[in-house]
Design an enzyme around this catalytic site. Sequence first.
Site, PDB file in Angstrom:
ATOM      1  CG  MET A  17      -2.044  -1.095   1.016  1.00 59.02           C
ATOM      2  SD  MET A  17      -3.079  -1.357   2.767  1.00 59.02           S
ATOM      3  CE  MET A  17      -1.802  -2.128   3.813  1.00 59.02           C
ATOM      4  CD  GLN A  69       2.433  -3.701  -6.215  1.00 57.77           C
ATOM      5  OE1 GLN A  69       2.288  -2.752  -5.918  1.00 57.77           O
ATOM      6  NE2 GLN A  69       1.777  -4.828  -6.002  1.00 57.77           N
ATOM      7  CB  CYS A 100      -2.784   0.890  -8.608  1.00 60.52           C
ATOM      8  SG  CYS A 100      -3.094   2.504  -7.965  1.00 60.52           S
ATOM      9  N   GLY A 201      -9.254  -8.814   0.038  1.00 57.28           N
ATOM     10  CA  GLY A 201     -10.640  -7.990   0.113  1.00 57.28           C
ATOM     11  C   GLY A 201     -11.502  -8.323   1.203  1.00 57.28           C
ATOM     12  N   GLY A 224      -5.067  -6.243   3.696  1.00 58.99           N
ATOM     13  CA  GLY A 224      -4.831  -4.839   3.466  1.00 58.99           C
ATOM     14  C   GLY A 224      -5.147  -3.532   4.431  1.00 58.99           C
ATOM     15  NE  ARG A 225      -9.413  -0.841   2.362  1.00 63.45           N
ATOM     16  CZ  ARG A 225     -10.705  -0.630   2.023  1.00 63.45           C
ATOM     17  NH1 ARG A 225     -11.310   0.469   2.472  1.00 63.45           N
ATOM     18  NH2 ARG A 225     -11.503  -1.957   1.934  1.00 63.45           N
TER      19      ARG A 225
END
Length: 321
Positions: A17, A69, A100, A201, A224-225
Amino acid sequence: MRIGTIEVENPLFLAPMAGVTDWAFRTVCARLGAGVTVTEMVSSRALVYRDQKSAKLLRRNQGSVCGAQIFGNDPRIMAQAAQLALDISGCDFIDINMGCPMPKIANSGDGCGLMRTPELAGEIVRAVVEAVPVPVTVKCRLGWDKGSINVLDFTKRMEDCGAAMVTVHGRTRSMLYSGVADWDTIARVKQQLSIPVVANGDITDGQAAVRCWKRTGADGLMIGRSVFGDPWIFQEVGAALREEEYPGRPCLKERIEVAVEQFRLAEQDHGEHIACLEARKHFAWYLRGVPHSGYYKNQITSLTTMEDIYRVARDVVRDLK
């Protein structure tokens, strides 16, 4: 699972991220249970043009399998950038960002924009595979929007072109990070490929991780978040997948100690000024959900020195629970 020739004992992935997963934060997450980490995405053109700021993003963390990445839409430049990224980082694999959704990236044909040009995406994978001796992986989404979901054909093409693994974020580009991730489509991707598939996700806690793993049949899970201010989520998810009881997050004092250690590492990597700017958002995330922390979050917005960080940390531990 294996990424090409790389044995992955712990298939819990920290999502790359931008502006978040720097060397310091990746180091902390690896210590707390992330089995695979990936650097922030780096522009292939910036690497080829020898941009030093971009090169610094590729510092490899210890304690986990680590990938570098890169993003771009020119096969020749991507191949050169992959070689440079590998030389700079010494990472275990090269990951190509084809997921992205940000307009600045995707509308230029990079990131998720490549899902609109699958033949070009395949050429890029082939070029990078030929250029580096390490496995090459791809991170993508379901498609550009709900009217052009092409992830099944797209990921099959990536496999045919030499990708050693694909990670699928269960949203389209137009969804950004809203709505519900489509795990069932990720399951269909898994069923058609022979290479490993990582699901990404809506993996928000241990229970969600178990549901995602069972529904998708994925070889690995990428978080992720949900990791913002909570690197302990890898311990929770790991325990849930092993069907073990998770004792819960450590006390506030221990959590703040981890935060401060992250900011010390960031200072080593970026210097005091940048470390303090980055700490403003990370420190606030570490205090998310802590009762009566608003006063200190206001102070965090103006951190300028490491001594400011140490002072606020001492006050938080003293005054809050």
